[in-house]
Write an enzyme that holds these catalytic residues in place. Sequence first.
Site, PDB file in Angstrom:
ATOM      1  N   SER A   1      41.949   0.450  40.191  1.00  0.00           N
ATOM      2  CA  SER A   1      41.920  -0.198  41.496  1.00  0.00           C
ATOM      3  C   SER A   1      43.054  -1.232  41.606  1.00  0.00           C
ATOM      4  O   SER A   1      44.216  -0.860  41.535  1.00  0.00           O
ATOM      5  CB  SER A   1      40.533  -0.797  41.745  1.00  0.00           C
TER       6      SER A   1
ATOM      7  N   ASP B   1      36.256   8.341  47.064  1.00  0.00           N
ATOM      8  CA  ASP B   1      36.490   6.914  46.833  1.00  0.00           C
ATOM      9  C   ASP B   1      36.346   6.169  48.160  1.00  0.00           C
ATOM     10  O   ASP B   1      37.048   6.451  49.128  1.00  0.00           O
ATOM     11  CB  ASP B   1      37.899   6.708  46.263  1.00  0.00           C
TER      12      ASP B   1
ATOM     13  N   HIS C   1      34.471   5.342  43.851  1.00  0.00           N
ATOM     14  CA  HIS C   1      35.408   4.359  43.287  1.00  0.00           C
ATOM     15  C   HIS C   1      34.911   3.937  41.904  1.00  0.00           C
ATOM     16  O   HIS C   1      34.277   2.892  41.736  1.00  0.00           O
ATOM     17  CB  HIS C   1      35.509   3.157  44.233  1.00  0.00           C
TER      18      HIS C   1
END
Length: 193
Positions: free
Chosen positions: A88, A142, A174
């Site tokens: 991320s 995601d 995610h």
Amino acid sequence: LHGFVSNEEDLFGIKDALPSTWTYLSARAPMPVDPHGFRWFTKTPGDGEYNGETADLQRSATLLEDFVTQATAKYHTQSDRVFLVGFSQGAIMSYEVGLRKPALVRGIAALSGSVLPVLKAELKPDERLKQLAIFIGHGTLDQALPYTSATRANEVLTGLGLTPEFHGYPGMPHTISEAEVQDLKVWLEKSLN
């Protein structure tokens, strides 16, 4: 490199599934969000493409460049044996550091990340970039950074003459899956050859 509202302990467990003879280091992002969570940068407001505040990105990138340089010296290794692995915001920072300073690392593994617009706008074809090994892994479901973040990053990097290894994970949100960690391990091992 961990993601938003996390810390250096978050991803560290995946090392147990990666090459056992390697040295693994985990860095904490510099900006506190809550007592146990940190971030690498502040997201710019608005509904447009995910982006970060430039000053934050630059500060965090400088800290990471110093960290990589010091760790490379401390552990008596060479930059062509160093990989940035991020999730991320950590993946975004891996791109920020690796693509701007390719001599610092051998490769970048971006797990559920993106190449931010400010970096994309400044990247130009460069022979030094071609030595970078790049792994892109992203879940198709995601919810934080859409799958198109990964496909766009792949297009940008391919356009620069790089050959990322791209992995899409159907149905994955995610997060990081066991399949992704196994693909990452294989990629790390072959990227040193």
